[in-house]
Design a protein around this motif. Structure first.
Motif, PDB file in Angstrom:
ATOM      1  N   LYS A   8       0.816  -1.213   0.000  1.00  0.00           N
ATOM      2  CA  LYS A   8       0.000   0.000   0.000  1.00  0.00           C
ATOM      3  C   LYS A   8       0.854   1.270   0.000  1.00  0.00           C
ATOM      4  CE  LYS A   8      -0.673  -0.258   4.910  1.00  0.00           C
ATOM      5  NZ  LYS A   8      -1.474  -0.932   5.872  1.00  0.00           N
ATOM      6  N   PHE A   9       2.003   1.248   0.658  1.00  0.00           N
ATOM      7  CA  PHE A   9       2.879   2.416   0.681  1.00  0.00           C
ATOM      8  C   PHE A   9       3.307   2.796  -0.738  1.00  0.00           C
ATOM      9  CE2 PHE A   9       7.263   4.102   0.926  1.00  0.00           C
ATOM     10  CZ  PHE A   9       6.992   5.271   1.607  1.00  0.00           C
ATOM     11  N   THR A  10       3.662   1.804  -1.527  1.00  0.00           N
ATOM     12  CA  THR A  10       4.085   2.057  -2.903  1.00  0.00           C
ATOM     13  C   THR A  10       2.962   2.656  -3.721  1.00  0.00           C
ATOM     14  OG1 THR A  10       5.623   0.217  -2.769  1.00  0.00           O
ATOM     15  CG2 THR A  10       5.039   0.970  -4.961  1.00  0.00           C
ATOM     16  N   PHE A  11       1.775   2.091  -3.602  1.00  0.00           N
ATOM     17  CA  PHE A  11       0.645   2.591  -4.384  1.00  0.00           C
ATOM     18  C   PHE A  11       0.184   3.971  -3.912  1.00  0.00           C
ATOM     19  CE2 PHE A  11       0.212  -2.079  -4.973  1.00  0.00           C
ATOM     20  CZ  PHE A  11       0.519  -2.073  -6.322  1.00  0.00           C
ATOM     21  N   ILE A  12       0.264   4.233  -2.612  1.00  0.00           N
ATOM     22  CA  ILE A  12      -0.090   5.562  -2.090  1.00  0.00           C
ATOM     23  C   ILE A  12       0.885   6.608  -2.623  1.00  0.00           C
ATOM     24  CG2 ILE A  12      -0.175   6.951   0.018  1.00  0.00           C
ATOM     25  CD1 ILE A  12      -1.356   4.479   1.428  1.00  0.00           C
ATOM     26  N   VAL A  13       2.171   6.276  -2.615  1.00  0.00           N
ATOM     27  CA  VAL A  13       3.174   7.195  -3.173  1.00  0.00           C
ATOM     28  C   VAL A  13       2.897   7.459  -4.644  1.00  0.00           C
ATOM     29  CG1 VAL A  13       5.621   7.394  -3.796  1.00  0.00           C
ATOM     30  CG2 VAL A  13       4.985   6.695  -1.510  1.00  0.00           C
ATOM     31  N   LEU A  75      11.264 -11.291  -1.609  1.00  0.00           N
ATOM     32  CA  LEU A  75      11.307 -11.699  -3.012  1.00  0.00           C
ATOM     33  C   LEU A  75      10.243 -10.963  -3.816  1.00  0.00           C
ATOM     34  CD1 LEU A  75      12.570 -13.485  -5.165  1.00  0.00           C
ATOM     35  CD2 LEU A  75      10.984 -15.288  -4.498  1.00  0.00           C
ATOM     36  N   GLU A  76       9.060 -10.807  -3.229  1.00  0.00           N
ATOM     37  CA  GLU A  76       7.985 -10.068  -3.905  1.00  0.00           C
ATOM     38  C   GLU A  76       8.392  -8.619  -4.151  1.00  0.00           C
ATOM     39  OE1 GLU A  76       4.291  -8.688  -1.796  1.00  0.00           O
ATOM     40  OE2 GLU A  76       3.433 -10.269  -3.059  1.00  0.00           O
ATOM     41  N   LYS A  77       9.007  -7.987  -3.159  1.00  0.00           N
ATOM     42  CA  LYS A  77       9.444  -6.596  -3.325  1.00  0.00           C
ATOM     43  C   LYS A  77      10.549  -6.485  -4.371  1.00  0.00           C
ATOM     44  CE  LYS A  77       8.171  -4.992   1.238  1.00  0.00           C
ATOM     45  NZ  LYS A  77       7.362  -3.827   1.104  1.00  0.00           N
ATOM     46  N   LEU A  78      11.446  -7.465  -4.397  1.00  0.00           N
ATOM     47  CA  LEU A  78      12.481  -7.466  -5.424  1.00  0.00           C
ATOM     48  C   LEU A  78      11.873  -7.586  -6.817  1.00  0.00           C
ATOM     49  CD1 LEU A  78      15.252  -9.678  -3.819  1.00  0.00           C
ATOM     50  CD2 LEU A  78      15.488  -7.308  -4.515  1.00  0.00           C
ATOM     51  N   LEU A  79      10.880  -8.453  -6.955  1.00  0.00           N
ATOM     52  CA  LEU A  79      10.230  -8.609  -8.253  1.00  0.00           C
ATOM     53  C   LEU A  79       9.472  -7.346  -8.654  1.00  0.00           C
ATOM     54  CD1 LEU A  79       8.939 -12.277  -7.966  1.00  0.00           C
ATOM     55  CD2 LEU A  79      10.668 -11.408  -9.518  1.00  0.00           C
ATOM     56  N   ILE A  80       8.755  -6.745  -7.731  1.00  0.00           N
ATOM     57  CA  ILE A  80       8.032  -5.505  -8.034  1.00  0.00           C
ATOM     58  C   ILE A  80       9.007  -4.401  -8.397  1.00  0.00           C
ATOM     59  CG2 ILE A  80       6.553  -3.704  -7.073  1.00  0.00           C
ATOM     60  CD1 ILE A  80       5.259  -5.892  -5.349  1.00  0.00           C
ATOM     61  N   GLY A  81      10.092  -4.288  -7.629  1.00  0.00           N
ATOM     62  CA  GLY A  81      11.107  -3.277  -7.932  1.00  0.00           C
ATOM     63  C   GLY A  81      11.726  -3.485  -9.298  1.00  0.00           C
ATOM     64  N   THR A  82      12.004  -4.737  -9.633  1.00  0.00           N
ATOM     65  CA  THR A  82      12.564  -5.039 -10.949  1.00  0.00           C
ATOM     66  C   THR A  82      11.607  -4.638 -12.058  1.00  0.00           C
ATOM     67  OG1 THR A  82      13.794  -6.896 -10.009  1.00  0.00           O
ATOM     68  CG2 THR A  82      13.503  -6.876 -12.391  1.00  0.00           C
ATOM     69  N   MET A 119       7.188   5.285  -7.552  1.00  0.00           N
ATOM     70  CA  MET A 119       6.833   3.961  -7.043  1.00  0.00           C
ATOM     71  C   MET A 119       8.061   3.052  -6.970  1.00  0.00           C
ATOM     72  SD  MET A 119       3.169   3.393  -8.918  1.00  0.00           S
ATOM     73  CE  MET A 119       2.921   1.730  -8.324  1.00  0.00           C
ATOM     74  N   ALA A 120       8.907   3.114  -7.983  1.00  0.00           N
ATOM     75  CA  ALA A 120      10.133   2.302  -7.969  1.00  0.00           C
ATOM     76  C   ALA A 120      11.047   2.724  -6.825  1.00  0.00           C
ATOM     77  CB  ALA A 120      10.863   2.433  -9.307  1.00  0.00           C
ATOM     78  N   PHE A 121      11.161   4.015  -6.616  1.00  0.00           N
ATOM     79  CA  PHE A 121      12.009   4.515  -5.527  1.00  0.00           C
ATOM     80  C   PHE A 121      11.430   4.122  -4.169  1.00  0.00           C
ATOM     81  CE2 PHE A 121      13.619   7.964  -2.763  1.00  0.00           C
ATOM     82  CZ  PHE A 121      14.969   7.702  -2.909  1.00  0.00           C
ATOM     83  N   SER A 122      10.097   4.192  -4.031  1.00  0.00           N
ATOM     84  CA  SER A 122       9.490   3.840  -2.740  1.00  0.00           C
ATOM     85  C   SER A 122       9.618   2.346  -2.450  1.00  0.00           C
ATOM     86  CB  SER A 122       8.026   4.269  -2.696  1.00  0.00           C
ATOM     87  OG  SER A 122       7.243   3.473  -3.544  1.00  0.00           O
ATOM     88  N   ILE A 123       9.519   1.507  -3.478  1.00  0.00           N
ATOM     89  CA  ILE A 123       9.678   0.064  -3.240  1.00  0.00           C
ATOM     90  C   ILE A 123      11.129  -0.241  -2.885  1.00  0.00           C
ATOM     91  CG2 ILE A 123      10.193  -0.871  -5.531  1.00  0.00           C
ATOM     92  CD1 ILE A 123       7.600  -2.396  -3.326  1.00  0.00           C
ATOM     93  N   THR A 124      12.065   0.515  -3.447  1.00  0.00           N
ATOM     94  CA  THR A 124      13.469   0.333  -3.083  1.00  0.00           C
ATOM     95  C   THR A 124      13.707   0.716  -1.629  1.00  0.00           C
ATOM     96  OG1 THR A 124      14.133   0.801  -5.355  1.00  0.00           O
ATOM     97  CG2 THR A 124      15.837   0.974  -3.679  1.00  0.00           C
ATOM     98  N   LEU A 125      13.142   1.852  -1.205  1.00  0.00           N
ATOM     99  CA  LEU A 125      13.280   2.258   0.195  1.00  0.00           C
ATOM    100  C   LEU A 125      12.597   1.270   1.129  1.00  0.00           C
ATOM    101  CD1 LEU A 125      12.787   6.132   0.052  1.00  0.00           C
ATOM    102  CD2 LEU A 125      14.904   4.844   0.314  1.00  0.00           C
TER     103      LEU A 125
END
Length: 149
Positions: A8-13, A75-82, A119-125
């Motif tokens: 949700k943090f990624t999508f809110i950003v 792993l899910e966050k890595l895939l989303i970030g990728t 969104m990519a930056f927030s998933i990385t953080l």
């Protein structure tokens, strides 16, 4: 917990940046230079993320992996970030074909690009924070038990 709940943090950003970009209309004068730099950065981070994914997947059957208690959320966050960094890379490539004089076309492109980048930056953080929390827990466990390694 659902996929949307976990991220949700990624999508809110993404929604906040989309709204701000639409209302503030922040534009750069040096679009080609910006996209060249972002393309290099996104390609590098995508390669790093794919490397981490391959390491985690290759450790999946190993006893070391099961002792680390790694959660699949990482792993899910890595895939989303990728995926997000690949989207940023493709959007940066598309930028070279956009006519910078067409304000409407540039407006929508910059709005989508800024949202994807945020969104990519927030998933990385989020991933870095999760990994630091995980490593801190391991450090505390090692400190409490004399030597687990």
């Amino acid at each position: 917990m659902s996929f949307l709940g976990r991220n949700k943090f990624t999508f809110i950003v993404g929604v906040i940046v989309f709204i701000l970009e639409g209302s503030l209309k922040i534009r750069t004068e040096h679009l080609i230079e910006l996209m060249s730099a972002v393309l290099t950065l996104a390609a590098t981070l995508t390669a790093i993320f794919i490397g981490f994914i391959s390491i985690i997947v290759s450790l999946g059957a190993d006893r070391v992996f099961s002792k680390l208690d790694l959660d699949l959320i990482y792993l899910e966050k890595l895939l989303i970030g990728t995926i997000l960094y690949l989207l940023v890379s493709f959007e940066s490539i598309v930028c070279f074909f956009i006519n910078a004089k067409s304000a409407n076309q540039l407006f929508w492109f910059m709005n989508i690009w800024s949202t994807t980048m945020a969104m990519a930056f927030s998933i990385t953080l989020s991933l870095l924070f999760g990994l630091l929390t995980f490593l801190h827990g391991k450090w505390q466990r090692r400190k409490n038990e004399d030597d687990i390694y």
